[in-house]
Design a protein around this motif. Structure first.
Motif, short mmCIF file in Angstrom:
data_model
loop_
_atom_site.label_atom_id
_atom_site.label_comp_id
_atom_site.label_asym_id
_atom_site.label_seq_id
_atom_site.Cartn_x
_atom_site.Cartn_y
_atom_site.Cartn_z
N PRO A 213 11.52 -9.31 -9.39
CA PRO A 213 11.58 -10.84 -8.82
C PRO A 213 12.31 -10.35 -7.57
O PRO A 213 13.22 -9.69 -6.99
N GLY A 214 11.62 -10.86 -5.94
CA GLY A 214 12.38 -11.33 -5.04
C GLY A 214 12.31 -10.41 -4.18
O GLY A 214 12.13 -9.96 -2.56
N ALA A 215 10.59 -8.95 -4.73
CA ALA A 215 10.78 -8.03 -3.64
C ALA A 215 9.49 -8.04 -2.93
O ALA A 215 8.66 -8.77 -2.95
N GLY A 216 9.96 -8.16 -1.51
CA GLY A 216 8.84 -8.32 -0.42
C GLY A 216 9.84 -8.55 0.82
O GLY A 216 10.30 -8.58 0.57
N LEU B 164 0.54 -1.50 0.02
CA LEU B 164 0.09 0.24 -0.13
C LEU B 164 1.15 1.33 -0.32
O LEU B 164 0.30 2.12 -0.50
N GLU B 165 2.22 1.59 0.77
CA GLU B 165 2.85 2.05 0.47
C GLU B 165 3.74 2.33 -0.59
O GLU B 165 4.98 3.70 -0.33
N GLY B 166 4.03 1.59 -1.89
CA GLY B 166 4.39 1.19 -2.77
C GLY B 166 5.96 1.18 -2.68
O GLY B 166 6.10 0.95 -3.92
N ARG B 167 6.36 0.66 -1.83
CA ARG B 167 7.40 -0.56 -1.62
C ARG B 167 7.68 -1.16 -1.98
O ARG B 167 8.78 -1.85 -2.57
N TYR B 168 6.68 -2.40 -2.30
CA TYR B 168 6.53 -4.02 -2.53
C TYR B 168 5.62 -3.89 -3.63
O TYR B 168 4.86 -2.85 -4.00
N PRO B 169 5.66 -4.63 -4.61
CA PRO B 169 4.57 -5.27 -5.53
C PRO B 169 3.09 -5.49 -5.09
O PRO B 169 3.25 -5.75 -4.33
#
Length: 490
Positions: free
Chosen positions: A443-446, A428-433
């Motif tokens: 890939p791998g973000a989160g 929701l904050e735009g840091r993760y997909p």
């Protein structure tokens, strides 16, 4: 004529008392008194969830009942609930894949359904017509369903009442089950009042069929095109009922003026919880079922049901289920299923095409994250409930897992909730997909969930290990029955 020196005083007092009682009846809720329809007697008895209740099932031949359980045929029993006897109660096994796999693995711990008016017209338990006893199939924590219903209630989604129950059979221990209010007449009265609408439990007949009606797609105006809806109505349905529901589906299919056919706020709150708990044995999954549909005055609401396979643990019937916790716990909230599924789920897809509804969906996520998770409520619910049920889990003779596995599952569930909360907050904050396409680009973000093994929450291996325990419990129950027969013969 009545003559009394205080007759005028007495009449005035009676009149004042009548006025006071009228005020209580008219304005009781404003004064803090619950309405009768929202506080039936059973809610404060069996569904007092501050303690573990007791249910003794007195069945003439338990061994025969278990052997024939897959047929889901009713047998009469006496149900002794917290020491109070109820006679001629209908009892049967329940479930879909859980019932099939319990039989397939040679197990005997089935989820059960008790129906008070099956044999006796008007039979009830303090106003309740039916409840189920959930066996916690593939839920080593014993908490998944309980937690999700608490989340739904917190988000003001009408959800079944539930409480933990120590079940015995003819006096012999059988195990810890979760008693759940079945969504039927009593549920409808409690949530929607005596003049409630229609209630359906859409379900497929075959996974290989299109099942468009289960997905709530508009197929035309012929009621015969919706057998999985109208054949699964909980109350008698007439032509007017069919016409209202079909018209609501038609409006839903257009994607326009949805607030004339859908209880939008309620549906958005439902999907907020549903997406958080990663439950794909549901409307958002391949099967598209495991929900209740409520219709009143042409307005549709979706209600929660069946969460033993929530929190990313659904693998039934899948040739290559997703097991990677990094994938599951970072599953994007804006695309909670792949495109080919979403396009066939208009109750989610068509609402989310509306910018205002989409913004409200995100706002409800922020509310859930801040007020339920960041506040620590989820941890308090899990830890306090686990402490209450721990002695019963440890003594459970038909458990699907060991007590040590139960403790591991509880710790795993706590960590799953924490990481899922962190992932969605980052989305929701735009840091993760926040969509599957964004995940493909990054890939791998989160959040890092690689230390988790979601199989600890319940897996097929547990079914293999449970057979010995359940066979021993069945042998004891059968021995008890033989002793009772011999005692009666003397």
């Amino acid at each position: 004529m009545i003559r009394h020196r205080y007759i005028n005083f007495i009449c005035a007092a009676v009149a004042l008392l009548a006025l006071a009682l009228t005020g209580l009846l008219c304005f009781g809720e404003a004064l803090g008194l619950p309405a009768a329809s929202s506080a039936p007697g059973y809610a404060y008895r069996l569904f007092d969830n501050g303690r573990v209740h007791t249910v003794d099932l007195r069945v003439e031949d338990w061994g025969q009942f278990v052997a024939e359980a897959p047929a889901e045929a009713y047998v009469p029993c006496t149900a002794v609930i917290d020491g109070e006897e109820f006679y001629q109660v209908g009892l049967r096994a329940k479930g879909n894949n859980s019932l099939r796999l319990t039989e397939e693995y040679g197990l005997s711990r089935y989820s059960l359904k008790l129906e008070f008016d099956h044999y006796v017209d008007g039979g009830n338990y303090y106003g309740l017509d039916k409840f189920s006893l959930d066996a916690s199939f593939q839920d080593n924590s014993y908490l998944k369903t309980y937690l999700v219903y608490d989340m739904m209630a917190f988000m003001e989604v009408p959800a079944p009442l539930c409480s933990y129950t120590w079940v015995t059979v003819n006096g012999q221990p059988w195990g810890l089950f979760l008693a759940i209010e079945e969504p039927e007449e009593a549920f409808a009265r409690r949530n929607f009042g005596p003049d409630h609408g229609q209630l359906y439990k859409p379900d497929y007949r075959s996974l290989r069929a299109e099942n468009a009606d289960v997905a709530l797609r508009y197929i035309g105006d012929d009621p015969g095109s919706y057998p999985n809806l109208f054949d699964n109505a909980k109350f008698d349905v007439d032509g007017a009922d069919q016409a209202r529901l079909i018209e609501a589906l038609r409006v839903l299919s257009t994607g326009e003026n949805l607030e004339t056919a859908v209880n939008v706020d309620q549906v958005l709150r439902y999907f907020t919880v549903q997406v958080f708990v990663m439950n794909w044995d549901s409307y958002l999954g391949h099967t598209g079922h495991n929900y209740f549909l409520y219709e009143e005055d042409g307005m549709l609401s979706i209600l929660p049901w069946d969460y033993n396979l929530a929190f990313g643990t659904y693998a039934l019937g899948m040739t290559d289920p997703i097991r990677d916790p990094n994938v599951l716990l970072n599953w994007p909230v804006n695309t909670p299923a792949r495109g080919e599924v979403m396009l066939e789920r208009p109750l989610y897809h068509n609402l989310m095409k509306n910018d205002d509804y989409f913004a409200r969906y995100h706002a409800y996520f922020r509310q859930l994250l801040s007020e339920y998770f960041q506040s620590g409520r989820y941890e308090a619910v899990i830890r306090q409930t686990q402490a209450m049920i721990a002695p019963y889990v440890e003594a459970d003779p038909t458990a699907f897992c060991s007590y040590e596995d139960h403790l591991l599952a509880v710790d795993t569930l706590l960590e799953v909730c924490r990481l899922r909360w962190e992932s969605i907050r980052g989305q929701l904050e735009g840091r993760y997909p926040i969509t599957l396409s964004q995940q493909a680009e990054h890939p791998g973000a989160g959040v890092d969930a690689s230390h988790l093994d979601l199989r600890a929450l319940g897996d097929f291996d547990d079914l293999e290990a449970a057979k010995g325990r359940q066979d021993r419990a069945m042998a004891i129950a059968n021995t008890r029955r033989r002793r009772l027969i011999l005692s009666a013969a003397r």
